[in-house]
Design a protein around this motif. Structure first.
Motif, PDB file in Angstrom:
ATOM      1  N   LEU A   1      45.059  54.539  37.118  1.00 47.79           N
ATOM      2  CA  LEU A   1      45.871  53.504  37.436  1.00 47.79           C
ATOM      3  C   LEU A   1      45.079  52.606  38.515  1.00 47.79           C
ATOM      4  O   LEU A   1      45.632  51.539  38.623  1.00 47.79           O
ATOM      5  N   LEU A   2      44.369  53.008  39.371  1.00 45.25           N
ATOM      6  CA  LEU A   2      43.419  52.179  40.224  1.00 45.25           C
ATOM      7  C   LEU A   2      42.726  51.432  39.649  1.00 45.25           C
ATOM      8  O   LEU A   2      42.514  50.217  40.032  1.00 45.25           O
ATOM      9  N   HIS A   3      41.932  52.142  38.447  1.00 41.41           N
ATOM     10  CA  HIS A   3      41.161  51.002  37.781  1.00 41.41           C
ATOM     11  C   HIS A   3      42.135  49.863  37.205  1.00 41.41           C
ATOM     12  O   HIS A   3      41.643  48.677  37.068  1.00 41.41           O
ATOM     13  N   ALA A   4      43.168  50.104  36.677  1.00 44.60           N
ATOM     14  CA  ALA A   4      44.067  49.166  36.074  1.00 44.60           C
ATOM     15  C   ALA A   4      44.553  48.291  37.090  1.00 44.60           C
ATOM     16  O   ALA A   4      44.415  46.798  36.686  1.00 44.60           O
ATOM     17  N   LEU A   5      44.754  48.514  38.317  1.00 40.93           N
ATOM     18  CA  LEU A   5      45.247  47.539  39.295  1.00 40.93           C
ATOM     19  C   LEU A   5      43.907  46.715  39.738  1.00 40.93           C
ATOM     20  O   LEU A   5      44.308  45.466  39.682  1.00 40.93           O
ATOM     21  N   ALA A   6      42.840  47.105  39.753  1.00 45.63           N
ATOM     22  CA  ALA A   6      41.729  46.325  40.168  1.00 45.63           C
ATOM     23  C   ALA A   6      41.394  45.474  39.088  1.00 45.63           C
ATOM     24  O   ALA A   6      41.131  44.080  39.310  1.00 45.63           O
ATOM     25  N   ALA A   7      41.465  45.858  38.057  1.00 47.90           N
ATOM     26  CA  ALA A   7      41.030  45.206  36.726  1.00 47.90           C
ATOM     27  C   ALA A   7      42.043  43.947  36.662  1.00 47.90           C
ATOM     28  O   ALA A   7      41.676  42.635  36.296  1.00 47.90           O
ATOM     29  N   CYS A   8      43.191  44.350  36.745  1.00 45.70           N
ATOM     30  CA  CYS A   8      44.294  43.069  36.546  1.00 45.70           C
ATOM     31  C   CYS A   8      44.162  41.982  37.652  1.00 45.70           C
ATOM     32  O   CYS A   8      44.135  40.921  37.363  1.00 45.70           O
ATOM     33  N   LEU A   9      44.208  42.605  38.866  1.00 42.99           N
ATOM     34  CA  LEU A   9      43.867  41.518  40.031  1.00 42.99           C
ATOM     35  C   LEU A   9      42.680  40.708  39.770  1.00 42.99           C
ATOM     36  O   LEU A   9      42.675  39.540  40.227  1.00 42.99           O
ATOM     37  N   THR A  10      41.598  41.405  39.292  1.00 45.58           N
ATOM     38  CA  THR A  10      40.571  40.769  39.223  1.00 45.58           C
ATOM     39  C   THR A  10      40.533  39.512  37.869  1.00 45.58           C
ATOM     40  O   THR A  10      39.849  38.537  38.152  1.00 45.58           O
ATOM     41  N   ALA A  11      40.941  40.077  36.776  1.00 43.59           N
ATOM     42  CA  ALA A  11      40.986  38.988  35.686  1.00 43.59           C
ATOM     43  C   ALA A  11      41.924  37.958  36.334  1.00 43.59           C
ATOM     44  O   ALA A  11      41.645  36.739  35.909  1.00 43.59           O
ATOM     45  N   GLY A  12      43.093  38.186  36.966  1.00 47.19           N
ATOM     46  CA  GLY A  12      43.859  36.913  37.461  1.00 47.19           C
ATOM     47  C   GLY A  12      43.043  36.114  38.430  1.00 47.19           C
ATOM     48  O   GLY A  12      43.286  34.915  38.423  1.00 47.19           O
ATOM     49  N   ILE A  13      42.382  36.684  39.276  1.00 46.72           N
ATOM     50  CA  ILE A  13      41.533  36.022  40.244  1.00 46.72           C
ATOM     51  C   ILE A  13      40.622  34.894  39.351  1.00 46.72           C
ATOM     52  O   ILE A  13      40.543  33.707  39.821  1.00 46.72           O
ATOM     53  N   ALA A  14      39.975  35.390  38.567  1.00 43.37           N
ATOM     54  CA  ALA A  14      39.195  34.564  37.589  1.00 43.37           C
ATOM     55  C   ALA A  14      39.784  33.446  36.912  1.00 43.37           C
ATOM     56  O   ALA A  14      39.294  32.196  37.009  1.00 43.37           O
ATOM     57  N   ASN A  15      40.730  34.014  36.327  1.00 43.98           N
ATOM     58  CA  ASN A  15      41.872  32.797  35.896  1.00 43.98           C
ATOM     59  C   ASN A  15      42.392  31.622  36.619  1.00 43.98           C
ATOM     60  O   ASN A  15      42.156  30.393  36.459  1.00 43.98           O
ATOM     61  N   VAL A  16      43.045  32.181  37.804  1.00 43.71           N
ATOM     62  CA  VAL A  16      43.668  31.423  38.670  1.00 43.71           C
ATOM     63  C   VAL A  16      42.427  30.431  39.326  1.00 43.71           C
ATOM     64  O   VAL A  16      42.553  29.106  39.515  1.00 43.71           O
ATOM     65  N   ALA A  17      41.395  31.010  39.513  1.00 43.95           N
ATOM     66  CA  ALA A  17      40.482  30.001  40.228  1.00 43.95           C
ATOM     67  C   ALA A  17      39.697  29.231  39.292  1.00 43.95           C
ATOM     68  O   ALA A  17      39.606  27.938  39.631  1.00 43.95           O
ATOM     69  N   ALA A  18      39.803  29.679  37.796  1.00 46.07           N
ATOM     70  CA  ALA A  18      39.147  28.500  37.284  1.00 46.07           C
ATOM     71  C   ALA A  18      40.121  27.359  36.914  1.00 46.07           C
ATOM     72  O   ALA A  18      39.766  26.146  36.819  1.00 46.07           O
ATOM     73  N   ALA A  19      41.521  27.698  36.760  1.00 47.79           N
ATOM     74  CA  ALA A  19      42.364  26.763  36.513  1.00 47.79           C
ATOM     75  C   ALA A  19      42.455  25.769  37.668  1.00 47.79           C
ATOM     76  O   ALA A  19      42.895  24.659  37.572  1.00 47.79           O
ATOM     77  N   ARG A  20      41.922  26.376  38.787  1.00 50.88           N
ATOM     78  CA  ARG A  20      42.416  25.630  40.386  1.00 50.88           C
ATOM     79  C   ARG A  20      40.961  24.699  40.430  1.00 50.88           C
ATOM     80  O   ARG A  20      40.632  24.192  41.611  1.00 50.88           O
ATOM     81  N   GLY A  21      40.077  25.089  39.780  1.00 51.84           N
ATOM     82  CA  GLY A  21      38.506  24.520  40.036  1.00 51.84           C
ATOM     83  C   GLY A  21      37.684  25.239  41.270  1.00 51.84           C
ATOM     84  O   GLY A  21      37.171  24.497  42.107  1.00 51.84           O
TER      85      GLY A  21
END
Lengths: 190, 190
Positions: free
Chosen positions: B90-110
């Motif tokens: 569960l802890l891995h899943a949480l870190a992985a989801c937040l981190t993937a989101g960080i990469a996507n959101v950062a890319a979308a915002r430049g």
């Protein structure tokens, strides 16, 4: 005192299981655990977690080895498919927790198991995480529903069903997934 | 139309990301996904899940490969330590989801990323799952609390913090872990 006819059943060392429960009764601090994972971003939606150390039985401990797990999105979700999605790991965790509980409960009760298999499905409407939910089409970010289908063999249907029910009622992952847990996020942004 | 200065940022193919969002806007059925895991009991608390197929974009799909994950309890919890515990996943899943989101959101915002690391800790009092909770010492089965510590580098602290916040607000795993999801269990007991 617990009478034990067969100290190992279904691969569970029941003597040690009962001794552990007795030890915790005498000192409940033994039961306070902290589990951990560390994660490192690789590129895009691909990242890696490592699981190794934990705290328990009043001391720092380590698994026999450390394990590393990749997570990613598949191509259809703009990733590079280097691992399962984070939400798929939740389904694995749920099946694994219920199944371990089934093995322990069955052993403790003297119920035989020859086969335990399960399939877990989670329905998710990605308009939620894509920020496209509307009043006409509302969607949460996470799973709307999760379904677990168990197939068990080895004892009477009634005994097997009762074992599953007891495992559910004592499952850590089932509790977190159905009832939620407070999550706090700290940020060191340099 | 979205103007894209840099079609790939932080390893995220932003052109495809925006095209995917546009495609879902035109047909939200594309966004209805079902993820799956199958689990097989090995012995005691040791079991294995396989993750391969899923439904999405209106069709049956498969990851490029199937993955198998072991779960077990460590010796201190009467297991054979052939894999992490279910709750560690569960802890891995949480870190992985937040981190993937960080990469996507950062890319979308430049927003640039050079480093994203996190540690996740979950506190659990095992008197809950051992059935030893009392009125004097109540305990739930699952984690009492989960803490995530992020370290990010690559852009201004303010931009990085906003990216984490947006990832949290759109994370599927964060939503499930904090708010819960209905789980239904079916049993075929022969």
């Amino acid at each position: 005192m617990t009478t034990i006819e067969n100290p190992t059943r279904n691969g569970v060392d029941t003597a040690t299981l009962f001794a552990t429960i007795d030890a915790v009764k005498n000192n409940t601090d033994i039961a306070k655990f902290q589990f951990r994972a560390t994660n490192k971003w690789i590129s895009g939606t691909h990242n890696q977690s490592t699981i190794h150390g934990f705290f328990g039985a009043m001391q720092e401990m380590e698994h026999q080895q450390g394990w590393t797990f990749n997570a990613d999105h598949p191509a259809v979700l703009v990733g590079t498919d280097n691992g399962p999605t984070p939400v798929e790991y939740l389904l694995h965790a749920l099946a694994a927790c219920l199944t371990a509980g089934i093995a322990n409960v069955a052993a403790a009760r003297g119920v035989n198991l020859t086969e335990v298999e399960s399939t877990v499905e989670g329905d998710i409407d990605l308009v939620g995480i894509l920020g496209l939910a509307t009043e006409a089409q509302p969607a949460r970010n996470g799973y709307e529903q999760i379904r677990v289908s168990f197939k068990l063999r080895g004892d009477t249907p009634e005994n097997l069903r009762k074992v599953v029910e007891q495992s559910r009622s004592r499952s850590a992952v089932y509790d977190v997934l159905t009832n939620g847990t407070p999550v706090h996020i700290d940020i060191d942004a340099g």
